[in-house]
Structures are given as C-alpha cells and as structure tokens.
Scaffold this motif. Structure first.
Motif, PDB file in Angstrom:
ATOM      1  N   MET A 255       0.822  -1.200   0.000  1.00  0.00           N
ATOM      2  CA  MET A 255       0.000   0.000   0.000  1.00  0.00           C
ATOM      3  C   MET A 255       0.864   1.262   0.000  1.00  0.00           C
ATOM      4  O   MET A 255       0.527   2.264  -0.653  1.00  0.00           O
ATOM      5  CB  MET A 255      -0.924   0.003   1.222  1.00  0.00           C
ATOM      6  N   GLU A 256       1.976   1.223   0.731  1.00  0.00           N
ATOM      7  CA  GLU A 256       2.864   2.381   0.757  1.00  0.00           C
ATOM      8  C   GLU A 256       3.462   2.647  -0.622  1.00  0.00           C
ATOM      9  O   GLU A 256       3.488   3.792  -1.099  1.00  0.00           O
ATOM     10  CB  GLU A 256       3.984   2.148   1.779  1.00  0.00           C
ATOM     11  N   ALA A 257       3.937   1.605  -1.283  1.00  0.00           N
ATOM     12  CA  ALA A 257       4.491   1.778  -2.627  1.00  0.00           C
ATOM     13  C   ALA A 257       3.423   2.231  -3.615  1.00  0.00           C
ATOM     14  O   ALA A 257       3.681   3.066  -4.501  1.00  0.00           O
ATOM     15  CB  ALA A 257       5.128   0.469  -3.093  1.00  0.00           C
ATOM     16  N   PHE A 258       2.208   1.723  -3.466  1.00  0.00           N
ATOM     17  CA  PHE A 258       1.114   2.094  -4.368  1.00  0.00           C
ATOM     18  C   PHE A 258       0.763   3.576  -4.237  1.00  0.00           C
ATOM     19  O   PHE A 258       0.663   4.303  -5.240  1.00  0.00           O
ATOM     20  CB  PHE A 258      -0.103   1.219  -4.065  1.00  0.00           C
ATOM     21  N   LEU A 259       0.617   4.051  -2.992  1.00  0.00           N
ATOM     22  CA  LEU A 259       0.238   5.448  -2.787  1.00  0.00           C
ATOM     23  C   LEU A 259       1.371   6.397  -3.160  1.00  0.00           C
ATOM     24  O   LEU A 259       1.128   7.452  -3.766  1.00  0.00           O
ATOM     25  CB  LEU A 259      -0.187   5.664  -1.338  1.00  0.00           C
ATOM     26  N   LEU A 260       2.599   6.064  -2.770  1.00  0.00           N
ATOM     27  CA  LEU A 260       3.710   6.956  -3.093  1.00  0.00           C
ATOM     28  C   LEU A 260       3.967   7.016  -4.596  1.00  0.00           C
ATOM     29  O   LEU A 260       4.372   8.065  -5.116  1.00  0.00           O
ATOM     30  CB  LEU A 260       4.967   6.491  -2.355  1.00  0.00           C
ATOM     31  N   ARG A 261       3.729   5.921  -5.295  1.00  0.00           N
ATOM     32  CA  ARG A 261       3.881   5.952  -6.756  1.00  0.00           C
ATOM     33  C   ARG A 261       2.784   6.820  -7.396  1.00  0.00           C
ATOM     34  O   ARG A 261       3.052   7.576  -8.346  1.00  0.00           O
ATOM     35  CB  ARG A 261       3.823   4.530  -7.310  1.00  0.00           C
TER      36      ARG A 261
ATOM     37  N   GLN B 218       1.395   9.285  -5.840  1.00  0.00           N
ATOM     38  CA  GLN B 218       1.684  10.645  -5.410  1.00  0.00           C
ATOM     39  C   GLN B 218       2.679  11.332  -6.341  1.00  0.00           C
ATOM     40  O   GLN B 218       2.590  12.539  -6.579  1.00  0.00           O
ATOM     41  CB  GLN B 218       2.231  10.622  -3.974  1.00  0.00           C
ATOM     42  N   THR B 219       3.623  10.593  -6.886  1.00  0.00           N
ATOM     43  CA  THR B 219       4.579  11.190  -7.808  1.00  0.00           C
ATOM     44  C   THR B 219       3.925  11.609  -9.124  1.00  0.00           C
ATOM     45  O   THR B 219       4.353  12.581  -9.752  1.00  0.00           O
ATOM     46  CB  THR B 219       5.711  10.186  -8.101  1.00  0.00           C
ATOM     47  N   GLN B 220       2.890  10.893  -9.528  1.00  0.00           N
ATOM     48  CA  GLN B 220       2.199  11.228 -10.772  1.00  0.00           C
ATOM     49  C   GLN B 220       1.034  12.192 -10.555  1.00  0.00           C
ATOM     50  O   GLN B 220       0.776  13.057 -11.390  1.00  0.00           O
ATOM     51  CB  GLN B 220       1.689   9.949 -11.432  1.00  0.00           C
ATOM     52  N   PHE B 221       0.346  12.037  -9.426  1.00  0.00           N
ATOM     53  CA  PHE B 221      -0.788  12.889  -9.077  1.00  0.00           C
ATOM     54  C   PHE B 221      -0.541  13.437  -7.674  1.00  0.00           C
ATOM     55  O   PHE B 221      -0.802  12.756  -6.676  1.00  0.00           O
ATOM     56  CB  PHE B 221      -2.102  12.110  -9.133  1.00  0.00           C
ATOM     57  N   PRO B 222      -0.029  14.654  -7.540  1.00  0.00           N
ATOM     58  CA  PRO B 222       0.411  15.175  -6.238  1.00  0.00           C
ATOM     59  C   PRO B 222      -0.686  15.313  -5.188  1.00  0.00           C
ATOM     60  O   PRO B 222      -0.379  15.532  -4.014  1.00  0.00           O
ATOM     61  CB  PRO B 222       0.992  16.550  -6.597  1.00  0.00           C
ATOM     62  N   SER B 223      -1.936  15.194  -5.570  1.00  0.00           N
ATOM     63  CA  SER B 223      -3.024  15.339  -4.589  1.00  0.00           C
ATOM     64  C   SER B 223      -3.531  14.003  -4.064  1.00  0.00           C
ATOM     65  O   SER B 223      -4.569  13.969  -3.397  1.00  0.00           O
ATOM     66  CB  SER B 223      -4.188  16.107  -5.220  1.00  0.00           C
ATOM     67  N   THR B 224      -2.819  12.914  -4.342  1.00  0.00           N
ATOM     68  CA  THR B 224      -3.313  11.592  -3.937  1.00  0.00           C
ATOM     69  C   THR B 224      -3.370  11.459  -2.423  1.00  0.00           C
ATOM     70  O   THR B 224      -4.400  11.092  -1.846  1.00  0.00           O
ATOM     71  CB  THR B 224      -2.416  10.497  -4.532  1.00  0.00           C
ATOM     72  N   VAL B 225      -2.265  11.762  -1.747  1.00  0.00           N
ATOM     73  CA  VAL B 225      -2.197  11.601  -0.296  1.00  0.00           C
ATOM     74  C   VAL B 225      -3.190  12.519   0.399  1.00  0.00           C
ATOM     75  O   VAL B 225      -3.901  12.110   1.336  1.00  0.00           O
ATOM     76  CB  VAL B 225      -0.768  11.858   0.201  1.00  0.00           C
ATOM     77  N   SER B 226      -3.278  13.765  -0.050  1.00  0.00           N
ATOM     78  CA  SER B 226      -4.210  14.701   0.587  1.00  0.00           C
ATOM     79  C   SER B 226      -5.656  14.274   0.383  1.00  0.00           C
ATOM     80  O   SER B 226      -6.500  14.450   1.270  1.00  0.00           O
ATOM     81  CB  SER B 226      -3.987  16.107   0.032  1.00  0.00           C
ATOM     82  N   THR B 227      -5.969  13.697  -0.772  1.00  0.00           N
ATOM     83  CA  THR B 227      -7.344  13.234  -1.017  1.00  0.00           C
ATOM     84  C   THR B 227      -7.715  12.089  -0.088  1.00  0.00           C
ATOM     85  O   THR B 227      -8.804  12.078   0.498  1.00  0.00           O
ATOM     86  CB  THR B 227      -7.498  12.799  -2.482  1.00  0.00           C
ATOM     87  N   VAL B 228      -6.818  11.117   0.058  1.00  0.00           N
ATOM     88  CA  VAL B 228      -7.077  10.006   0.974  1.00  0.00           C
ATOM     89  C   VAL B 228      -7.175  10.507   2.403  1.00  0.00           C
ATOM     90  O   VAL B 228      -8.029  10.073   3.188  1.00  0.00           O
ATOM     91  CB  VAL B 228      -5.977   8.932   0.832  1.00  0.00           C
ATOM     92  N   TYR B 229      -6.314  11.452   2.757  1.00  0.00           N
ATOM     93  CA  TYR B 229      -6.324  11.988   4.125  1.00  0.00           C
ATOM     94  C   TYR B 229      -7.615  12.736   4.415  1.00  0.00           C
ATOM     95  O   TYR B 229      -8.200  12.589   5.496  1.00  0.00           O
ATOM     96  CB  TYR B 229      -5.107  12.896   4.314  1.00  0.00           C
ATOM     97  N   ARG B 230      -8.072  13.556   3.470  1.00  0.00           N
ATOM     98  CA  ARG B 230      -9.315  14.288   3.682  1.00  0.00           C
ATOM     99  C   ARG B 230     -10.501  13.342   3.801  1.00  0.00           C
ATOM    100  O   ARG B 230     -11.481  13.654   4.490  1.00  0.00           O
ATOM    101  CB  ARG B 230      -9.551  15.272   2.527  1.00  0.00           C
ATOM    102  N   THR B 231     -10.436  12.222   3.148  1.00  0.00           N
ATOM    103  CA  THR B 231     -11.504  11.231   3.312  1.00  0.00           C
ATOM    104  C   THR B 231     -11.556  10.708   4.737  1.00  0.00           C
ATOM    105  O   THR B 231     -12.636  10.474   5.291  1.00  0.00           O
ATOM    106  CB  THR B 231     -11.292  10.078   2.322  1.00  0.00           C
ATOM    107  N   SER B 232     -10.398  10.516   5.351  1.00  0.00           N
ATOM    108  CA  SER B 232     -10.379  10.008   6.732  1.00  0.00           C
ATOM    109  C   SER B 232     -10.966  11.012   7.705  1.00  0.00           C
ATOM    110  O   SER B 232     -11.478  10.625   8.760  1.00  0.00           O
ATOM    111  CB  SER B 232      -8.943   9.676   7.134  1.00  0.00           C
ATOM    112  N   GLU B 233     -10.891  12.303   7.385  1.00  0.00           N
ATOM    113  CA  GLU B 233     -11.454  13.310   8.288  1.00  0.00           C
ATOM    114  C   GLU B 233     -12.981  13.249   8.337  1.00  0.00           C
ATOM    115  O   GLU B 233     -13.580  13.723   9.302  1.00  0.00           O
ATOM    116  CB  GLU B 233     -11.022  14.706   7.843  1.00  0.00           C
ATOM    117  N   LYS B 234     -13.618  12.673   7.317  1.00  0.00           N
ATOM    118  CA  LYS B 234     -15.077  12.616   7.270  1.00  0.00           C
ATOM    119  C   LYS B 234     -15.644  11.396   7.990  1.00  0.00           C
ATOM    120  O   LYS B 234     -16.866  11.254   8.082  1.00  0.00           O
ATOM    121  CB  LYS B 234     -15.544  12.607   5.811  1.00  0.00           C
ATOM    122  N   LEU B 235     -14.777  10.507   8.476  1.00  0.00           N
ATOM    123  CA  LEU B 235     -15.260   9.298   9.142  1.00  0.00           C
ATOM    124  C   LEU B 235     -15.749   9.626  10.539  1.00  0.00           C
ATOM    125  O   LEU B 235     -15.106  10.368  11.284  1.00  0.00           O
ATOM    126  CB  LEU B 235     -14.145   8.256   9.203  1.00  0.00           C
TER     127      LEU B 235
END
Length: 455
Positions: free
Chosen positions: A292-298, A300-317
């Motif tokens: 999962m770490e390699a998947f997200l970081l890869r 993130q290099t192509q789409f810089p908003s990947t980590v922030s999008t997943v993180y913002r989803t966790s805030e809505k839980l």
C-alpha cells in the motif's frame, strides 16, 4: 492543531511517543519550541518522552542495540524532557489490567477548556506577596510547569533495568513463529501500544502524542481497509483515539506530509536517530503495508493530490458505533468494540466463526476429547466445573474475543503459546466471566419459569 481541537488542558501530563524517526522527532522539536518563553502560541502542558527499543523484534544484535540506545540518550539529554526508555520484550511482564478499558474522568461542559485556560492565566498573575507564602514565585511555578527539569531516565516500576535474557528470547521466538510480515507488523504495533499505555498509566500521563504524519495515515487508512479494519478507521486515523478510556492517543502531526517534515527537519537541524524497522529492505510485495505504501507513493509522484485526497476522506469518518455497541465487549488486542455479526449471518466474520466452516479453529480430529465432567448431563450433576474446563483451551479463549481484523492476523500464528502471558490471562479471565454470567442468566430464567408455573 492542538488549539483547534482543545483536547489537552493546561498543566496536563502528555507523553510524547518518539521513535527516532523524522516525523516524531519533528513533533518533539515543535513541542520544545512551543514551550519556550518567546513562543507566540505557547503550550501549557507538561511533556515527557518515551522510546521503545524494538531491536529484539527486528533481529538486531546486542551491540547494535547498545549503540542505538547511546544515540537515543544523547538526543534525549539535548531535549531536556523527562524520558522513559523501555524495551519491547518488557511486554512479557505486563499485568492483564493493561487490556482493561478504564472509565475516563468527566471533562465537564464545552466551556471547561476555556475555564481551565482562564484559571491557568490567573495563576500566572497572582500578586508577588501571595506567591511568596509557599516560597515560590508565579514565574518559578510557570517555569516548572512548562519546562520540566532534566531528570534521570524513568522506566516501568516493576521492570526497571535492562530486559532479562529470557524475555528477549521469548520475544524473538514469538516473532519467528509468525508466518507473514503483515501479521508481524500488526503484532508489533499492538505490543508497542500496550507497553506505551502501561508506562503512561504508571506515571500519570493522560495523553499520548504520536508522530504519525499525513502520508503515514493515508497509507494506514488504505492498509486497514485491506486488513478488514474498516469499522475502526475513525479511531485508527483520527486526531484523537479514546478507545483506551483514561489515556487518549493524539496525532498532532496528521496535517503534515513527509515532505514537509523533511524540509522542517533540514531547515531547523532537528536531530533524529535511524533505527532499522521490521520491514527494512523488504521487497515491495512482502506485506500489505509495504504494498500500500508503494502504491500510494507511486501515485503521489504522478498525481500530487493523492495523499491529501485520501487523508481528507479520513477526516469525514465518524466514530459513532453501529447499533450502539460501544459499551459491549472489546477486542482483546486492539481494544476496539467487537463490531461483529452473529455466527449464522452471511458475512465473512460469520463464515469464519461458523462451526461448519471455520479455518481459524483446528479440525475436529485434532481437538482434544471433552472431559467427563463436561459431557451433557454429567457436569451439572457433579457440580464440578459446569463446562468451564472446555473453555480453558487458550486458542478458543483468545480467538473468540478478537475482532475480524485481529482474527485474520492470528491465522498466521500457528500456536498462541508464544503470546505474552498477560494476553492469555486476560482472555481466560474474560471467558470465565462470560461463562459465569451465562450461568447466572440461565438460573434466573429457570427460576422465573418455576415461579410462573407455581402461580
């Protein structure tokens, strides 16, 4: 982040969980800066630092562990906070009470935080004559509160000193018996949390700060979904985690990405200690965590908003339990509410707990025959154990008290004998308590039926 959530009150003791890595080192350094006299938004709690030595679980030699501890002590002496050095193998001396969820003290109404801050500020402006009665000035009291003096290292009260060789060997045997790296990482995180909780309770800390960054929490969210812990994402990735009752876990670094942490540490020369983890140099597909770490970081290099999008989803839980089961039984390892269905339901958990198909339980031919006293119609007549001896099997006692995610991880542990004694003892105690409660309920039902027949 702390001012927005208003969770830590002035004068409260807070334990900083420091692993030596960049994110937790940045957290400790920001707390140190926040406690300084010239800080614009000054922190008002009393900090302490804990470092857990995990060298035995990671296969480090005694010489490497001693060298790492020397570097850790040098950094902690520079910081100046009270510090606690504990080894992971000390979990084999923990009491079963560490798995009990204590009832937290009530904090009052919503204005309790503002009242506590006002009271703290009034104490700072006490006239000099009143402060001199007890021999200390308000400035001195303020300095003692916000900047703790350097103290000697503190450890567990009952486990002072270096860990015993028997405990080190037991910890190594436990992790060598686990089949997959995924289960090893989950078990390591569980034991580490139990040890930190015990130290916090033993020394009067009501809050524990962890240095999990935004990137790490995004990876954790996706990993926990794959591990079947979707029901507990709000606790595992939220700002605060109140599952333990009297000790609350806080994640103040969750708004910072690893890149921001790296720049901050570089600009302010924040010291850190590199310690090899259990997954160091592991291939990408060695565990679900690494994948999962390699998947997200890869991404993130192509789409810089990947980590922030997943993180913002966790805030809505939300943390609202399903069907109001917060007061029910809790998982033996992760201490979350057992949000599971019945054994005969059409779910993955129901299939694993069903007597017809249960891969987590040994086959029928491998199970020991029941004792004579537990044969129906015999145990109750003799009045010996009333069927309790059938529940003395550690495997049954432990597995039936785990949530779905923990049960999946325990499948990679062939035998539960290497587990720390406090886990097995608490499992047996809960099983016996549930059996006695069931006996009492059956007696009350029979007694009520008899009274109805007589009337």
């Amino acid at each position: 982040m702390l001012g927005k959530n208003r969770l830590i009150f002035p004068g409260e003791k807070v334990l900083l969980a420091w692993s030596g890595g960049p994110s937790s080192s940045s957290m400790v350094w920001q707390v140190l800066e926040g406690l300084s006299q010239d800080s614009a938004k000054r922190l008002r709690f009393v900090p302490g630092v804990i470092y857990v030595d995990e060298g035995a679980a990671c296969g480090q030699s005694a010489e490497d562990r001693a060298e790492t501890l020397a570097q850790v002590k040098l950094v902690l002496q520079t910081v100046g906070f009270p510090w606690h050095l504990v080894a992971l193998e000390e979990v084999f001396g923990l009491p079963p009470s560490v798995l009990c969820c204590s009832v937290p003290e009530p904090t009052g109404a919503e204005g309790a935080y503002k009242a506590a801050v006002d009271s703290f500020l009034r104490q700072q402006h006490v006239p000099q004559g009143e402060g001199a009665q007890d021999g200390s000035s308000p400035a001195q009291e303020q300095g003692q509160l916000c900047q703790p003096p350097m103290q000697k290292p503190l450890g567990l009260p009952s486990l002072a000193g270096s860990p015993a060789a028997a405990q080190t060997e037991a910890l190594s045997r436990l992790f060598h018996s686990v089949k997959t790296l995924t289960a090893k990482e989950e078990l390591l995180q569980t034991l580490r949390t139990h040890l930190i909780l015990h130290v916090a309770r033993a020394h009067g800390y009501s809050k524990v700060m962890t240095g999990e960054s935004c990137t790490r929490l995004a990876v954790k969210l996706m990993t926990n979904l794959a591990l079947g812990r979707g029901a507990f994402l709000a606790w595992d990735t939220g700002f605060s985690d109140e599952r333990h009752g009297d000790v609350v876990l806080v994640r103040p670094m969750r708004d910072h990405t690893l890149k921001e942490v790296a720049f901050y540490n570089r600009l302010f020369a924040v010291p850190s200690v590199f310690t090899p983890a259990i997954d160091t140099k592991a291939p990408e597909k060695a565990s679900i965590h690494r994948l999962m770490e390699a998947f997200l970081l890869r991404l993130q290099t192509q789409f810089p908003s990947t980590v922030s999008t997943v993180y913002r989803t966790s805030e809505k839980l939300a943390k609202a339990p399903r069907d109001g089961r917060a007061a029910g039984p809790r998982c033996l390892l992760c201490m979350c509410a057992l949000d599971v269905d019945d054994a005969d339901s059409a779910t993955a958990f129901g299939a694993q707990t069903s007597p017809h198909f249960s891969p987590m339980q040994p086959p029928a031919e491998a199970r020991p025959p029941p004792a004579p006293c537990c044969v129906p119609g015999v145990g109750r007549a003799q009045g010996c154990c009333r069927g309790a001896c059938g529940r003395e099997n550690p495997h049954v006692c432990v597995i039936e008290q785990l949530c779905y995610g923990c049960r999946v991880n325990m499948k990679d542990l062939p035998s539960l004998d290497p587990l720390p004694p406090y886990i097995l003892a608490e499992a047996q105690l809960r099983s016996q308590r549930a059996h006695v409660l069931q006996e009492v309920q059956e007696y009350l039902i029979v007694d009520s039926d008899g009274e109805a027949t007589e009337s």
